[in-house]
Design a protein around this motif. Structure first.
Motif, PDB file in Angstrom:
ATOM      1  N   VAL A  71       9.915   6.604 -11.608  1.00 18.33           N
ATOM      2  CA  VAL A  71       8.669   5.843 -12.231  1.00 18.33           C
ATOM      3  C   VAL A  71       7.925   5.589 -10.900  1.00 18.33           C
ATOM      4  CG1 VAL A  71       7.890   3.600 -12.802  1.00 18.33           C
ATOM      5  CG2 VAL A  71      10.030   4.440 -13.563  1.00 18.33           C
ATOM      6  N   PHE A  72       8.060   5.539  -9.596  1.00 23.19           N
ATOM      7  CA  PHE A  72       7.114   5.216  -8.585  1.00 23.19           C
ATOM      8  C   PHE A  72       7.388   6.139  -7.311  1.00 23.19           C
ATOM      9  CE2 PHE A  72       9.392   1.396 -10.127  1.00 23.19           C
ATOM     10  CZ  PHE A  72       8.347   0.823 -10.836  1.00 23.19           C
ATOM     11  N   SER A  77       9.442   0.564 -17.837  1.00 23.46           N
ATOM     12  CA  SER A  77       9.420   0.808 -16.385  1.00 23.46           C
ATOM     13  C   SER A  77      10.479   0.313 -15.812  1.00 23.46           C
ATOM     14  CB  SER A  77       8.211   0.672 -15.628  1.00 23.46           C
ATOM     15  OG  SER A  77       7.239   1.330 -16.313  1.00 23.46           O
ATOM     16  N   SER A 115      10.322  12.083  -6.203  1.00 24.60           N
ATOM     17  CA  SER A 115       9.455  11.081  -6.493  1.00 24.60           C
ATOM     18  C   SER A 115       7.871  10.992  -6.211  1.00 24.60           C
ATOM     19  CB  SER A 115       9.979   9.625  -5.942  1.00 24.60           C
ATOM     20  OG  SER A 115       9.553   9.636  -4.455  1.00 24.60           O
ATOM     21  N   ARG A 162       5.258  11.633  -8.675  1.00 18.31           N
ATOM     22  CA  ARG A 162       4.802  10.168  -9.368  1.00 18.31           C
ATOM     23  C   ARG A 162       3.398   9.666  -9.032  1.00 18.31           C
ATOM     24  NH1 ARG A 162       8.821  11.737 -11.275  1.00 18.31           N
ATOM     25  NH2 ARG A 162       7.392  12.835 -12.534  1.00 18.31           N
ATOM     26  N   TRP A 163       2.833  10.237  -7.775  1.00 22.05           N
ATOM     27  CA  TRP A 163       1.636   9.882  -7.249  1.00 22.05           C
ATOM     28  C   TRP A 163       0.591  10.464  -8.380  1.00 22.05           C
ATOM     29  CZ3 TRP A 163       0.499   7.066  -3.642  1.00 22.05           C
ATOM     30  CH2 TRP A 163       1.326   6.901  -2.404  1.00 22.05           C
ATOM     31  N   GLN A 200       0.805  10.152 -11.854  1.00 23.27           N
ATOM     32  CA  GLN A 200       0.978   9.093 -12.693  1.00 23.27           C
ATOM     33  C   GLN A 200       0.368   7.954 -12.490  1.00 23.27           C
ATOM     34  OE1 GLN A 200       4.692   8.792 -14.257  1.00 23.27           O
ATOM     35  NE2 GLN A 200       5.038  10.945 -14.469  1.00 23.27           N
TER      36      GLN A 200
END
Length: 278
Positions: free
Chosen positions: A63-64, A100, A243, A246-247, A249
């Motif tokens: 997610v992050f 999330s 991860s 995820r930038w 998003q």
């Protein structure tokens, strides 16, 4: 004369979110507790970095972006592009983004553990008396009429205890990454594009941070890779590396909140350039 602070609980490190943590006490906090209301995540809406533990990398990294900060290489989930703004908390409703992952650091709030001076194996559970959740007319009290911890408080104490163990495991992971010299300074760049997807202007630096180098990982001896595999560090490393995707998003969330059209392929993590020579 004895040291007045000897044996007193002490909160170590920085504490994002917390305003006034104080030891949970039956006398001081009887009749008090938490009141969630209809805006349970207002405490989070101005925090853009949230610490995570190594056991959360797989869930949080989906997610992050997960990055490492400062000399201590503190690992955090990136929830916003600038201080004072969390892109996962709806400013209109105070709700967290549906579906999330919610890191344990947030789920622990407003409780926190404080270690005792000269007694690293002991800790006291504290509560943030400055939290908007802290109330004299609570939905869930800290103590019952006899001054004993409520079932809710006992669950919170157990959660804090397990969280402290996860923090220790995370520090061990970071220490091993340092020993193997796997960290490198990185940055994420944003390339503005027009409605046709064509680049417009120069790329802009979004963030500079520490990350684990895939090239350095691939260059490790087979025996070291087997060690990292067996102690589950290798999975955490790859979760961190994945991860970085995820930038895009996160930038899309920022664009959407600002009323801008969201375009694809907006972010690219790279090694940070070396500092200019004096």
């Amino acid at each position: 004369m004895a040291d007045a602070n000897q044996g007193m609980p002490e909160i170590k490190g920085t504490l994002p979110l917390y305003k006034k943590p104080e030891p949970l006490n039956a006398q001081a906090h009887k009749g008090k507790g938490l009141k969630y209301g209809d805006r349970p995540f207002d405490f989070l809406n101005e925090t853009h970095f949230v610490p995570v533990t190594v056991g959360e990398f797989a869930n949080a990294g989906g997610v992050f972006p997960l990055i490492f900060l400062g000399d201590t290489k503190t690992v955090v989930a990136v929830m916003g592009l600038q201080a004072g703004e969390n892109l996962f908390v709806d400013p209109a409703t105070g709700a967290f983004s549906p579906f999330s992952y919610v890191p344990a650091y947030i789920r622990r709030y407003p409780f926190v553990g404080a270690v005792h001076t000269n007694e690293e194996d002991r800790f006291t559970v504290c509560v943030d008396a400055g939290s908007h959740l802290f109330s004299d007319t609570p939905d869930v009290p800290f103590f019952d009429e006899d001054g004993k911890p409520s079932e809710f408080t006992n669950r919170a104490i157990d959660f804090v205890r397990r969280f402290e163990a996860d923090v220790a495991a995370t520090q061990a992971f970071i220490d091993r990454m340092k020993e193997l010299d796997l960290f490198e300074e990185q940055e994420t760049n944003f390339q503005p594009r027009d409605n046709a997807g064509q680049p417009v202007g120069k790329p802009q630096v979004v963030a500079t941070y520490w990350g684990i180098s895939l090239a350095k990982v691939n260059a490790l001896p087979t025996k070291t890779l087997e060690e990292l595999r067996d102690n589950r560090y290798l999975g955490a490393i790859y979760a961190h590396l994945l991860s970085m995707a995820r930038w895009d998003q996160l930038l899309a969330r920022a664009a959407s909140r600002n009323g801008q059209k969201v375009t694809a392929a907006v972010a690219q993590p790279t090694m940070a350039p070396p500092p200019p020579e004096a």
